[in-house]
Scaffold this motif. Structure first.
Motif, PDB file in Angstrom:
ATOM      1  N   GLU A 246      20.382 -33.839 -65.682  1.00 12.41           N
ATOM      2  CA  GLU A 246      21.611 -33.204 -66.153  1.00 12.41           C
ATOM      3  C   GLU A 246      21.351 -32.395 -67.424  1.00 12.41           C
ATOM      4  O   GLU A 246      21.925 -31.310 -67.623  1.00 12.41           O
ATOM      5  N   SER A 247      20.469 -32.919 -68.282  1.00 14.93           N
ATOM      6  CA  SER A 247      20.101 -32.183 -69.495  1.00 14.93           C
ATOM      7  C   SER A 247      19.433 -30.862 -69.156  1.00 14.93           C
ATOM      8  O   SER A 247      19.690 -29.830 -69.795  1.00 14.93           O
ATOM      9  N   LEU A 248      18.566 -30.875 -68.146  1.00 20.42           N
ATOM     10  CA  LEU A 248      17.881 -29.640 -67.762  1.00 20.42           C
ATOM     11  C   LEU A 248      18.842 -28.631 -67.152  1.00 20.42           C
ATOM     12  O   LEU A 248      18.661 -27.416 -67.313  1.00 20.42           O
ATOM     13  N   VAL A 249      19.858 -29.118 -66.462  1.00 20.90           N
ATOM     14  CA  VAL A 249      20.875 -28.204 -65.944  1.00 20.90           C
ATOM     15  C   VAL A 249      21.586 -27.501 -67.103  1.00 20.90           C
ATOM     16  O   VAL A 249      21.777 -26.280 -67.086  1.00 20.90           O
ATOM     17  N   LEU A 250      21.958 -28.266 -68.137  1.00 23.36           N
ATOM     18  CA  LEU A 250      22.600 -27.656 -69.302  1.00 23.36           C
ATOM     19  C   LEU A 250      21.639 -26.711 -70.019  1.00 23.36           C
ATOM     20  O   LEU A 250      22.051 -25.649 -70.514  1.00 23.36           O
ATOM     21  N   LEU A 251      20.365 -27.081 -70.083  1.00 20.71           N
ATOM     22  CA  LEU A 251      19.377 -26.231 -70.741  1.00 20.71           C
ATOM     23  C   LEU A 251      19.234 -24.906 -70.004  1.00 20.71           C
ATOM     24  O   LEU A 251      19.245 -23.829 -70.626  1.00 20.71           O
ATOM     25  N   ARG A 252      19.101 -24.962 -68.696  1.00 22.86           N
ATOM     26  CA  ARG A 252      18.901 -23.730 -67.940  1.00 22.86           C
ATOM     27  C   ARG A 252      20.152 -22.849 -68.027  1.00 22.86           C
ATOM     28  O   ARG A 252      20.050 -21.623 -68.046  1.00 22.86           O
ATOM     29  N   ARG A 253      21.342 -23.448 -68.115  1.00 20.77           N
ATOM     30  CA  ARG A 253      22.563 -22.656 -68.283  1.00 20.77           C
ATOM     31  C   ARG A 253      22.596 -22.005 -69.663  1.00 20.77           C
ATOM     32  O   ARG A 253      22.980 -20.842 -69.810  1.00 20.77           O
ATOM     33  N   LEU A 254      22.229 -22.771 -70.673  1.00 17.76           N
ATOM     34  CA  LEU A 254      22.210 -22.249 -72.038  1.00 17.76           C
ATOM     35  C   LEU A 254      21.285 -21.038 -72.149  1.00 17.76           C
ATOM     36  O   LEU A 254      21.613 -20.055 -72.825  1.00 17.76           O
ATOM     37  N   GLY A 313      31.799 -28.577 -65.949  1.00 13.39           N
ATOM     38  CA  GLY A 313      32.245 -29.049 -64.639  1.00 13.39           C
ATOM     39  C   GLY A 313      31.315 -30.143 -64.160  1.00 13.39           C
ATOM     40  O   GLY A 313      30.208 -29.855 -63.705  1.00 13.39           O
ATOM     41  N   ARG A 314      31.766 -31.403 -64.250  1.00  4.78           N
ATOM     42  CA  ARG A 314      30.859 -32.520 -63.965  1.00  4.78           C
ATOM     43  C   ARG A 314      30.331 -32.482 -62.535  1.00  4.78           C
ATOM     44  O   ARG A 314      29.142 -32.719 -62.293  1.00  4.78           O
ATOM     45  N   ALA A 315      31.221 -32.194 -61.589  1.00  7.55           N
ATOM     46  CA  ALA A 315      30.773 -32.158 -60.195  1.00  7.55           C
ATOM     47  C   ALA A 315      29.717 -31.075 -59.989  1.00  7.55           C
ATOM     48  O   ALA A 315      28.743 -31.272 -59.255  1.00  7.55           O
ATOM     49  N   CYS A 316      29.917 -29.964 -60.677  1.00 11.00           N
ATOM     50  CA  CYS A 316      28.958 -28.866 -60.565  1.00 11.00           C
ATOM     51  C   CYS A 316      27.602 -29.250 -61.151  1.00 11.00           C
ATOM     52  O   CYS A 316      26.553 -29.023 -60.540  1.00 11.00           O
ATOM     53  N   VAL A 317      27.612 -29.855 -62.343  1.00 12.20           N
ATOM     54  CA  VAL A 317      26.361 -30.268 -62.986  1.00 12.20           C
ATOM     55  C   VAL A 317      25.647 -31.303 -62.134  1.00 12.20           C
ATOM     56  O   VAL A 317      24.421 -31.251 -61.963  1.00 12.20           O
ATOM     57  N   ARG A 319      25.836 -31.630 -58.933  1.00 12.88           N
ATOM     58  CA  ARG A 319      25.271 -30.973 -57.747  1.00 12.88           C
ATOM     59  C   ARG A 319      23.978 -30.253 -58.085  1.00 12.88           C
ATOM     60  O   ARG A 319      22.989 -30.354 -57.346  1.00 12.88           O
ATOM     61  N   GLU A 320      23.948 -29.534 -59.208  1.00 15.06           N
ATOM     62  CA  GLU A 320      22.715 -28.863 -59.610  1.00 15.06           C
ATOM     63  C   GLU A 320      21.612 -29.866 -59.915  1.00 15.06           C
ATOM     64  O   GLU A 320      20.445 -29.627 -59.595  1.00 15.06           O
ATOM     65  N   ALA A 321      21.975 -30.992 -60.544  1.00 15.59           N
ATOM     66  CA  ALA A 321      20.969 -32.016 -60.837  1.00 15.59           C
ATOM     67  C   ALA A 321      20.400 -32.588 -59.545  1.00 15.59           C
ATOM     68  O   ALA A 321      19.188 -32.850 -59.450  1.00 15.59           O
ATOM     69  N   ARG A 322      21.251 -32.773 -58.555  1.00 15.20           N
ATOM     70  CA  ARG A 322      20.772 -33.271 -57.254  1.00 15.20           C
ATOM     71  C   ARG A 322      19.850 -32.241 -56.597  1.00 15.20           C
ATOM     72  O   ARG A 322      18.797 -32.597 -56.056  1.00 15.20           O
ATOM     73  N   GLU A 323      20.227 -30.969 -56.650  1.00 13.85           N
ATOM     74  CA  GLU A 323      19.367 -29.919 -56.090  1.00 13.85           C
ATOM     75  C   GLU A 323      18.026 -29.866 -56.823  1.00 13.85           C
ATOM     76  O   GLU A 323      16.972 -29.658 -56.202  1.00 13.85           O
ATOM     77  N   LEU A 324      18.076 -30.063 -58.129  1.00  8.40           N
ATOM     78  CA  LEU A 324      16.845 -30.070 -58.924  1.00  8.40           C
ATOM     79  C   LEU A 324      15.938 -31.220 -58.502  1.00  8.40           C
ATOM     80  O   LEU A 324      14.720 -31.038 -58.326  1.00  8.40           O
ATOM     81  N   ARG A 325      16.514 -32.413 -58.321  1.00  7.84           N
ATOM     82  CA  ARG A 325      15.706 -33.572 -57.906  1.00  7.84           C
ATOM     83  C   ARG A 325      15.090 -33.340 -56.530  1.00  7.84           C
ATOM     84  O   ARG A 325      13.923 -33.685 -56.291  1.00  7.84           O
ATOM     85  N   GLU A 326      15.881 -32.762 -55.605  1.00  8.99           N
ATOM     86  CA  GLU A 326      15.353 -32.525 -54.256  1.00  8.99           C
ATOM     87  C   GLU A 326      14.221 -31.498 -54.275  1.00  8.99           C
ATOM     88  O   GLU A 326      13.184 -31.685 -53.626  1.00  8.99           O
ATOM     89  N   ALA A 327      14.417 -30.422 -55.039  1.00  8.94           N
ATOM     90  CA  ALA A 327      13.370 -29.399 -55.125  1.00  8.94           C
ATOM     91  C   ALA A 327      12.136 -29.947 -55.826  1.00  8.94           C
ATOM     92  O   ALA A 327      10.999 -29.604 -55.469  1.00  8.94           O
ATOM     93  N   ARG A 328      12.349 -30.798 -56.815  1.00  5.45           N
ATOM     94  CA  ARG A 328      11.219 -31.411 -57.531  1.00  5.45           C
ATOM     95  C   ARG A 328      10.384 -32.256 -56.573  1.00  5.45           C
ATOM     96  O   ARG A 328       9.147 -32.207 -56.602  1.00  5.45           O
TER      97      ARG A 328
END
Length: 431
Positions: A246-254, A313-317, A319-328
Protein backbone atom coordinates in the motif's frame (compact mmCIF):
# COMPACT_ATOMS: atom_id res chain seq x y z
CA UNK A 1 -10.48 1.94 -49.52
CA UNK A 2 -11.41 2.63 -45.86
CA UNK A 3 -8.63 3.78 -43.54
CA UNK A 4 -7.45 1.77 -40.52
CA UNK A 5 -9.28 4.23 -38.25
CA UNK A 6 -12.52 3.85 -40.21
CA UNK A 7 -12.26 0.05 -40.06
CA UNK A 8 -11.64 0.17 -36.32
CA UNK A 9 -14.66 2.41 -35.81
CA UNK A 10 -16.82 0.04 -37.87
CA UNK A 11 -15.59 -2.99 -35.90
CA UNK A 12 -16.20 -1.44 -32.52
CA UNK A 13 -19.88 -0.82 -33.31
CA UNK A 14 -20.55 -4.52 -32.73
CA UNK A 15 -18.19 -4.97 -29.77
CA UNK A 16 -19.04 -4.93 -26.11
CA UNK A 17 -17.38 -2.39 -23.85
CA UNK A 18 -15.21 -5.17 -22.38
CA UNK A 19 -13.92 -6.20 -25.82
CA UNK A 20 -13.16 -2.60 -26.73
CA UNK A 21 -11.23 -2.18 -23.48
CA UNK A 22 -9.24 -5.35 -24.15
CA UNK A 23 -8.43 -4.17 -27.65
CA UNK A 24 -7.21 -0.79 -26.43
CA UNK A 25 -5.17 -2.33 -23.65
CA UNK A 26 -3.61 -4.81 -26.06
CA UNK A 27 -2.58 -2.02 -28.43
CA UNK A 28 -1.14 -0.05 -25.53
CA UNK A 29 0.90 -3.01 -24.37
CA UNK A 30 2.37 -3.59 -27.84
CA UNK A 31 3.20 0.11 -28.14
CA UNK A 32 4.87 0.06 -24.72
CA UNK A 33 7.03 -2.95 -25.55
CA UNK A 34 8.16 -1.37 -28.82
CA UNK A 35 8.94 1.95 -27.16
CA UNK A 36 10.63 0.65 -24.02
CA UNK A 37 12.32 -2.52 -25.25
CA UNK A 38 15.70 -0.80 -25.37
CA UNK A 39 15.35 0.11 -21.68
CA UNK A 40 14.96 -3.51 -20.55
CA UNK A 41 11.38 -2.77 -19.44
CA UNK A 42 10.18 -6.29 -20.09
CA UNK A 43 7.95 -6.43 -17.01
CA UNK A 44 4.28 -7.18 -17.67
CA UNK A 45 2.43 -3.86 -17.93
CA UNK A 46 -0.28 -3.35 -15.32
CA UNK A 47 -3.71 -1.87 -15.89
CA UNK A 48 -5.35 0.34 -14.87
CA UNK A 49 -2.42 2.72 -14.50
CA UNK A 50 -4.43 4.88 -12.13
CA UNK A 51 -7.48 4.27 -10.00
CA UNK A 52 -9.49 6.44 -10.19
CA UNK A 53 -8.13 7.91 -13.46
CA UNK A 54 -5.99 11.01 -13.03
CA UNK A 55 -7.86 14.16 -13.99
CA UNK A 56 -4.70 16.11 -14.77
CA UNK A 57 -4.41 17.52 -18.28
CA UNK A 58 -1.85 16.95 -19.57
CA UNK A 59 -0.82 14.02 -17.30
CA UNK A 60 2.08 14.72 -14.97
CA UNK A 61 5.46 13.43 -16.15
CA UNK A 62 7.29 11.03 -13.87
CA UNK A 63 9.03 12.83 -11.04
CA UNK A 64 12.78 12.27 -11.27
CA UNK A 65 14.27 13.81 -8.11
CA UNK A 66 13.75 11.81 -4.91
CA UNK A 67 15.51 11.74 -1.54
CA UNK A 68 14.70 8.64 0.52
CA UNK A 69 15.67 8.67 4.19
CA UNK A 70 16.64 5.01 4.63
CA UNK A 71 15.84 4.21 8.24
CA UNK A 72 17.26 1.09 9.90
CA UNK A 73 15.49 -2.30 9.81
CA UNK A 74 12.35 -0.98 8.14
CA UNK A 75 12.49 -2.64 4.68
CA UNK A 76 14.50 0.37 3.52
CA UNK A 77 16.92 -1.75 1.47
CA UNK A 78 14.04 -2.91 -0.71
CA UNK A 79 12.89 0.68 -1.27
CA UNK A 80 16.48 1.66 -2.04
CA UNK A 81 16.69 -1.05 -4.72
CA UNK A 82 13.49 0.24 -6.33
CA UNK A 83 15.00 3.73 -6.50
CA UNK A 84 18.37 2.48 -7.78
CA UNK A 85 16.71 0.56 -10.62
CA UNK A 86 14.47 3.49 -11.54
CA UNK A 87 17.49 5.79 -11.62
CA UNK A 88 19.39 3.37 -13.88
CA UNK A 89 16.50 2.98 -16.32
CA UNK A 90 16.22 6.76 -16.66
CA UNK A 91 19.95 7.52 -16.65
CA UNK A 92 19.70 9.53 -13.41
CA UNK A 93 22.60 10.27 -11.06
CA UNK A 94 22.44 8.56 -7.66
CA UNK A 95 24.20 10.18 -4.71
CA UNK A 96 26.58 7.63 -3.18
CA UNK A 97 28.83 7.83 -0.12
CA UNK A 98 32.50 8.75 -0.27
CA UNK A 99 34.65 5.60 0.18
CA UNK A 100 35.76 6.71 3.64
CA UNK A 101 32.08 6.54 4.68
CA UNK A 102 31.72 2.98 3.33
CA UNK A 103 28.13 2.40 2.18
CA UNK A 104 26.45 4.87 4.50
CA UNK A 105 26.88 8.65 4.52
CA UNK A 106 29.27 8.52 7.51
CA UNK A 107 26.42 7.45 9.79
CA UNK A 108 25.94 8.09 12.72
CA UNK A 109 27.36 11.56 12.06
CA UNK A 110 24.91 14.23 11.00
CA UNK A 111 24.68 14.18 7.22
CA UNK A 112 26.92 16.53 5.29
CA UNK A 113 27.04 17.11 1.55
CA UNK A 114 30.82 16.57 1.86
CA UNK A 115 30.10 12.88 2.52
CA UNK A 116 28.85 12.44 -1.06
CA UNK A 117 31.31 11.08 -3.63
CA UNK A 118 32.08 13.90 -6.12
CA UNK A 119 31.46 11.57 -9.09
CA UNK A 120 27.83 11.31 -7.95
CA UNK A 121 27.09 15.03 -7.72
CA UNK A 122 24.80 16.75 -8.47
CA UNK A 123 22.34 13.89 -7.86
CA UNK A 124 18.76 13.20 -8.82
CA UNK A 125 18.26 10.36 -6.31
CA UNK A 126 19.56 9.69 -2.80
CA UNK A 127 18.74 6.47 -0.94
CA UNK A 128 21.63 5.36 1.32
CA UNK A 129 21.67 5.43 5.12
CA UNK A 130 22.25 8.81 6.73
CA UNK A 131 21.28 10.83 9.79
CA UNK A 132 18.85 13.47 8.60
CA UNK A 133 20.03 17.06 8.34
CA UNK A 134 17.59 19.22 6.41
CA UNK A 135 19.92 22.10 5.56
CA UNK A 136 22.66 19.80 4.22
CA UNK A 137 20.26 17.74 2.12
CA UNK A 138 18.68 20.85 0.65
CA UNK A 139 22.18 22.08 -0.18
CA UNK A 140 22.83 18.85 -2.10
CA UNK A 141 19.51 17.99 -3.75
CA UNK A 142 17.93 20.08 -6.52
CA UNK A 143 14.84 22.25 -5.93
CA UNK A 144 11.63 20.29 -6.26
CA UNK A 145 13.09 17.11 -4.74
CA UNK A 146 10.44 14.90 -3.13
CA UNK A 147 11.44 13.58 0.32
CA UNK A 148 10.09 10.24 1.54
CA UNK A 149 10.91 7.86 4.39
CA UNK A 150 9.58 4.69 6.02
CA UNK A 151 8.76 3.68 9.61
CA UNK A 152 8.17 0.29 11.20
CA UNK A 153 6.25 -0.83 14.28
CA UNK A 154 8.78 -0.20 17.10
CA UNK A 155 8.57 -3.58 18.87
CA UNK A 156 9.19 -5.54 15.66
CA UNK A 157 11.86 -3.07 14.62
CA UNK A 158 13.66 -3.33 17.97
CA UNK A 159 13.69 -7.13 17.81
CA UNK A 160 15.33 -6.84 14.39
CA UNK A 161 17.86 -4.25 15.61
CA UNK A 162 18.75 -6.39 18.62
CA UNK A 163 19.38 -9.42 16.41
CA UNK A 164 21.13 -7.65 13.52
CA UNK A 165 23.46 -5.39 15.55
CA UNK A 166 24.07 -7.72 18.47
CA UNK A 167 27.80 -7.92 17.77
CA UNK A 168 28.23 -4.19 17.14
CA UNK A 169 26.16 -2.33 19.72
CA UNK A 170 27.85 -2.38 23.18
CA UNK A 171 24.50 -2.22 24.97
CA UNK A 172 23.44 -5.45 23.27
CA UNK A 173 26.79 -7.18 23.76
CA UNK A 174 26.53 -6.71 27.53
CA UNK A 175 23.34 -8.75 27.78
CA UNK A 176 23.86 -12.34 29.03
CA UNK A 177 23.01 -15.00 26.43
CA UNK A 178 22.01 -12.28 23.95
CA UNK A 179 18.56 -12.25 25.54
CA UNK A 180 16.16 -9.61 24.27
CA UNK A 181 13.89 -10.33 27.23
CA UNK A 182 16.76 -9.67 29.67
CA UNK A 183 17.60 -6.38 28.00
CA UNK A 184 14.01 -5.11 28.03
CA UNK A 185 13.53 -6.17 31.65
CA UNK A 186 16.20 -3.63 32.77
CA UNK A 187 17.49 -1.69 29.73
CA UNK A 188 19.22 0.92 31.93
CA UNK A 189 21.57 -1.78 33.20
CA UNK A 190 23.07 -2.23 29.73
CA UNK A 191 22.49 1.03 27.87
CA UNK A 192 24.99 3.92 27.94
CA UNK A 193 23.82 7.08 26.18
CA UNK A 194 26.35 8.56 23.79
CA UNK A 195 28.62 5.55 23.31
CA UNK A 196 29.36 4.24 19.83
CA UNK A 197 26.29 2.71 18.16
CA UNK A 198 24.11 3.52 21.18
CA UNK A 199 21.44 4.80 18.78
CA UNK A 200 20.66 1.21 17.73
CA UNK A 201 19.53 0.47 21.29
CA UNK A 202 17.17 3.38 21.93
CA UNK A 203 14.67 5.27 19.74
CA UNK A 204 16.51 4.57 16.49
CA UNK A 205 13.77 6.04 14.30
CA UNK A 206 13.94 9.37 16.12
CA UNK A 207 17.74 9.39 15.80
CA UNK A 208 17.65 8.64 12.06
CA UNK A 209 15.16 11.48 11.60
CA UNK A 210 17.65 13.86 13.22
CA UNK A 211 15.97 13.93 16.62
CA UNK A 212 17.21 13.50 20.16
CA UNK A 213 16.69 9.83 20.94
CA UNK A 214 17.08 10.47 24.69
CA UNK A 215 13.84 12.47 24.90
CA UNK A 216 10.70 10.88 26.27
CA UNK A 217 7.26 11.96 25.08
CA UNK A 218 5.95 11.27 28.56
CA UNK A 219 8.25 13.93 29.99
CA UNK A 220 8.26 16.39 27.10
CA UNK A 221 5.23 16.33 24.81
CA UNK A 222 6.34 19.66 23.28
CA UNK A 223 9.49 18.07 21.90
CA UNK A 224 7.50 15.24 20.28
CA UNK A 225 5.10 17.72 18.67
CA UNK A 226 8.04 19.75 17.34
CA UNK A 227 9.75 16.68 15.89
CA UNK A 228 6.53 15.56 14.19
CA UNK A 229 6.10 19.06 12.76
CA UNK A 230 9.64 19.05 11.36
CA UNK A 231 9.10 15.67 9.70
CA UNK A 232 5.79 16.77 8.19
CA UNK A 233 7.35 19.96 6.83
CA UNK A 234 9.94 18.00 4.83
CA UNK A 235 8.58 14.56 3.94
CA UNK A 236 5.83 14.28 1.35
CA UNK A 237 5.21 10.65 2.29
CA UNK A 238 5.99 8.56 5.36
CA UNK A 239 5.56 4.92 4.36
CA UNK A 240 4.70 2.14 6.81
CA UNK A 241 6.65 -1.12 6.57
CA UNK A 242 3.75 -3.28 7.77
CA UNK A 243 1.73 -2.05 4.77
CA UNK A 244 4.54 -2.11 2.27
CA UNK A 245 2.55 -2.66 -0.91
CA UNK A 246 0.00 0.00 0.00
CA UNK A 247 2.93 2.32 0.72
CA UNK A 248 4.34 1.69 -2.74
CA UNK A 249 0.98 2.48 -4.30
CA UNK A 250 1.00 5.86 -2.52
CA UNK A 251 4.63 6.39 -3.53
CA UNK A 252 4.00 5.69 -7.20
CA UNK A 253 0.99 8.06 -7.13
CA UNK A 254 3.02 10.78 -5.44
CA UNK A 255 5.77 10.49 -8.09
CA UNK A 256 3.43 9.85 -11.05
CA UNK A 257 5.19 6.52 -11.67
CA UNK A 258 3.70 3.32 -13.04
CA UNK A 259 3.09 0.32 -10.84
CA UNK A 260 5.82 -1.37 -12.89
CA UNK A 261 8.31 1.12 -11.46
CA UNK A 262 7.76 -0.18 -7.91
CA UNK A 263 7.96 -3.93 -8.52
CA UNK A 264 10.46 -5.46 -6.10
CA UNK A 265 12.12 -8.48 -4.55
CA UNK A 266 12.40 -8.59 -0.77
CA UNK A 267 15.99 -7.82 0.26
CA UNK A 268 18.09 -8.05 3.43
CA UNK A 269 15.63 -10.41 5.10
CA UNK A 270 16.72 -12.61 8.02
CA UNK A 271 16.25 -16.36 8.00
CA UNK A 272 13.50 -17.72 10.22
CA UNK A 273 16.17 -19.15 12.54
CA UNK A 274 17.54 -15.63 13.14
CA UNK A 275 14.33 -13.98 14.28
CA UNK A 276 11.46 -14.46 16.67
CA UNK A 277 8.46 -16.05 15.00
CA UNK A 278 6.19 -13.83 17.09
CA UNK A 279 6.96 -11.23 19.74
CA UNK A 280 5.11 -12.00 23.00
CA UNK A 281 2.69 -9.24 23.97
CA UNK A 282 4.51 -8.42 27.21
CA UNK A 283 7.82 -8.13 25.35
CA UNK A 284 6.24 -5.89 22.71
CA UNK A 285 4.87 -3.59 25.43
CA UNK A 286 8.30 -3.39 27.04
CA UNK A 287 9.95 -2.59 23.70
CA UNK A 288 7.46 0.18 23.00
CA UNK A 289 7.87 1.60 26.50
CA UNK A 290 11.68 1.68 26.18
CA UNK A 291 11.37 3.22 22.70
CA UNK A 292 8.50 5.52 23.61
CA UNK A 293 9.58 8.32 21.29
CA UNK A 294 9.69 5.93 18.33
CA UNK A 295 6.33 4.48 19.35
CA UNK A 296 4.74 7.94 19.41
CA UNK A 297 6.21 8.82 16.02
CA UNK A 298 4.99 5.55 14.54
CA UNK A 299 1.48 5.89 15.96
CA UNK A 300 1.16 9.40 14.57
CA UNK A 301 2.41 8.61 11.08
CA UNK A 302 0.54 5.32 10.92
CA UNK A 303 -2.66 7.31 11.48
CA UNK A 304 -1.72 9.90 8.84
CA UNK A 305 -0.86 7.08 6.44
CA UNK A 306 -4.36 5.64 6.64
CA UNK A 307 -5.88 9.09 6.20
CA UNK A 308 -3.93 9.34 2.95
CA UNK A 309 -5.16 5.91 1.90
CA UNK A 310 -8.75 6.99 2.62
CA UNK A 311 -8.24 10.17 0.61
CA UNK A 312 -6.91 8.17 -2.36
CA UNK A 313 -9.80 5.71 -2.02
CA UNK A 314 -9.15 2.64 0.12
CA UNK A 315 -10.74 0.18 -2.28
CA UNK A 316 -8.68 1.62 -5.10
CA UNK A 317 -5.40 1.44 -3.16
CA UNK A 318 -6.14 -2.13 -2.10
CA UNK A 319 -6.84 -3.09 -5.72
CA UNK A 320 -3.55 -1.59 -6.91
CA UNK A 321 -1.71 -3.29 -4.04
CA UNK A 322 -3.25 -6.62 -5.06
CA UNK A 323 -2.24 -6.04 -8.69
CA UNK A 324 1.26 -5.17 -7.51
CA UNK A 325 1.53 -8.40 -5.49
CA UNK A 326 0.29 -10.49 -8.43
CA UNK A 327 2.71 -8.86 -10.87
CA UNK A 328 5.53 -9.23 -8.35
CA UNK A 329 4.92 -12.97 -8.09
CA UNK A 330 4.94 -13.31 -11.89
CA UNK A 331 8.20 -11.38 -12.04
CA UNK A 332 9.85 -13.46 -9.29
CA UNK A 333 8.89 -16.68 -11.06
CA UNK A 334 10.20 -15.36 -14.34
CA UNK A 335 13.49 -14.36 -12.75
CA UNK A 336 14.12 -17.06 -10.18
CA UNK A 337 12.18 -20.10 -11.31
CA UNK A 338 8.73 -21.58 -10.76
CA UNK A 339 9.27 -21.76 -6.99
CA UNK A 340 11.20 -18.57 -6.11
CA UNK A 341 12.51 -18.83 -2.57
CA UNK A 342 14.94 -16.86 -0.46
CA UNK A 343 18.16 -18.80 0.11
CA UNK A 344 20.98 -18.63 2.66
CA UNK A 345 24.03 -16.79 1.35
CA UNK A 346 26.05 -20.04 1.28
CA UNK A 347 23.59 -21.49 -1.27
CA UNK A 348 23.71 -18.50 -3.62
CA UNK A 349 26.11 -19.25 -6.47
CA UNK A 350 25.92 -15.81 -8.10
CA UNK A 351 28.51 -13.77 -6.25
CA UNK A 352 26.81 -10.48 -7.11
CA UNK A 353 23.72 -11.65 -5.24
CA UNK A 354 25.35 -12.86 -2.01
CA UNK A 355 24.14 -10.60 0.82
CA UNK A 356 26.45 -9.26 3.52
CA UNK A 357 26.23 -11.19 6.80
CA UNK A 358 26.36 -9.04 9.97
CA UNK A 359 27.56 -11.91 12.18
CA UNK A 360 27.72 -15.68 12.45
CA UNK A 361 24.55 -15.61 14.53
CA UNK A 362 22.41 -13.92 11.86
CA UNK A 363 21.64 -15.37 8.43
CA UNK A 364 20.63 -12.87 5.76
CA UNK A 365 18.83 -14.45 2.82
CA UNK A 366 18.78 -13.65 -0.88
CA UNK A 367 17.77 -14.89 -4.32
CA UNK A 368 19.87 -16.71 -6.90
CA UNK A 369 19.55 -16.80 -10.69
CA UNK A 370 18.82 -20.09 -12.41
CA UNK A 371 21.83 -21.35 -14.38
CA UNK A 372 22.29 -20.59 -18.05
CA UNK A 373 20.57 -17.20 -18.16
CA UNK A 374 21.92 -14.40 -20.32
CA UNK A 375 20.82 -11.17 -21.97
CA UNK A 376 18.66 -8.21 -20.93
CA UNK A 377 16.21 -10.27 -18.86
CA UNK A 378 19.02 -11.81 -16.79
CA UNK A 379 20.56 -8.39 -16.19
CA UNK A 380 17.20 -7.00 -15.06
CA UNK A 381 16.72 -9.94 -12.69
CA UNK A 382 20.23 -9.49 -11.34
CA UNK A 383 19.52 -5.85 -10.44
CA UNK A 384 16.16 -6.82 -8.93
CA UNK A 385 17.84 -9.00 -6.28
CA UNK A 386 21.21 -7.24 -5.98
CA UNK A 387 22.16 -6.42 -2.35
CA UNK A 388 22.97 -2.88 -1.31
CA UNK A 389 26.76 -3.20 -1.18
CA UNK A 390 27.12 -4.71 -4.66
CA UNK A 391 24.60 -2.36 -6.25
CA UNK A 392 26.21 0.72 -4.67
CA UNK A 393 29.65 -0.36 -5.91
CA UNK A 394 28.26 -1.04 -9.39
CA UNK A 395 26.53 2.36 -9.61
CA UNK A 396 29.62 4.17 -8.39
CA UNK A 397 31.79 2.51 -11.06
CA UNK A 398 29.20 3.24 -13.74
CA UNK A 399 28.79 6.89 -12.75
CA UNK A 400 32.53 7.45 -12.55
CA UNK A 401 32.89 6.11 -16.11
CA UNK A 402 30.02 8.26 -17.30
CA UNK A 403 31.44 11.37 -15.67
CA UNK A 404 34.96 10.89 -17.00
CA UNK A 405 37.64 13.00 -15.32
CA UNK A 406 36.34 14.62 -12.16
CA UNK A 407 37.69 17.06 -9.65
CA UNK A 408 39.71 15.58 -6.81
CA UNK A 409 37.51 14.21 -4.02
CA UNK A 410 36.68 16.58 -1.23
CA UNK A 411 38.78 15.69 1.81
CA UNK A 412 37.12 13.28 4.21
CA UNK A 413 38.99 11.60 7.04
CA UNK A 414 39.82 7.93 6.61
CA UNK A 415 37.68 5.87 8.98
CA UNK A 416 36.08 9.01 10.44
CA UNK A 417 35.29 8.68 14.15
CA UNK A 418 31.66 9.09 15.17
CA UNK A 419 30.78 12.58 16.24
CA UNK A 420 29.05 13.09 19.59
CA UNK A 421 25.34 12.64 19.12
CA UNK A 422 23.78 15.99 18.35
CA UNK A 423 20.09 16.64 18.84
CA UNK A 424 17.72 18.99 17.14
CA UNK A 425 17.45 22.10 19.37
CA UNK A 426 14.45 22.08 21.57
CA UNK A 427 11.57 24.04 20.12
CA UNK A 428 10.47 27.12 22.05
CA UNK A 429 7.38 26.63 24.19
CA UNK A 430 4.22 27.12 22.23
CA UNK A 431 5.92 27.15 18.81
Amino acid sequence: MPSILQRLQQATKTMSRRKILLLVLGCSTVSLLIHQGAQLSWYPKLFPLSCPPLRESPPRPKHMTVAFLKTHKTAGTTVQNILFRFAERHNLTVALPHPSCEHQFCYPRNFSAHFVHPATRPPHVLASHLRFDRAELERLMPPGTVYVTILREPAAMFESLFSYYNQYCPAFRRVPNASLEAFLRTPEAYYRAGEHFAMFAHNTLAFDLGGDNERSPRDDATYLAGLIRQVEEVFSLVMIAEYFDESLVLLRRLLAWDLDDVLYAKLNARAASSRLAAIPEALARAARAWNALDASLYDHFNATFWRRVAHAGRACVEREARELREARQRLLRRCFGDDPVLRPAAQIRTKQLQPWQPSRKVDIMGYDLPGGGAGPATEACLKLAMPEVQYSNYLLRKQKRRGGARARPEPVLDNPPPRPIRAIPRSPQGS
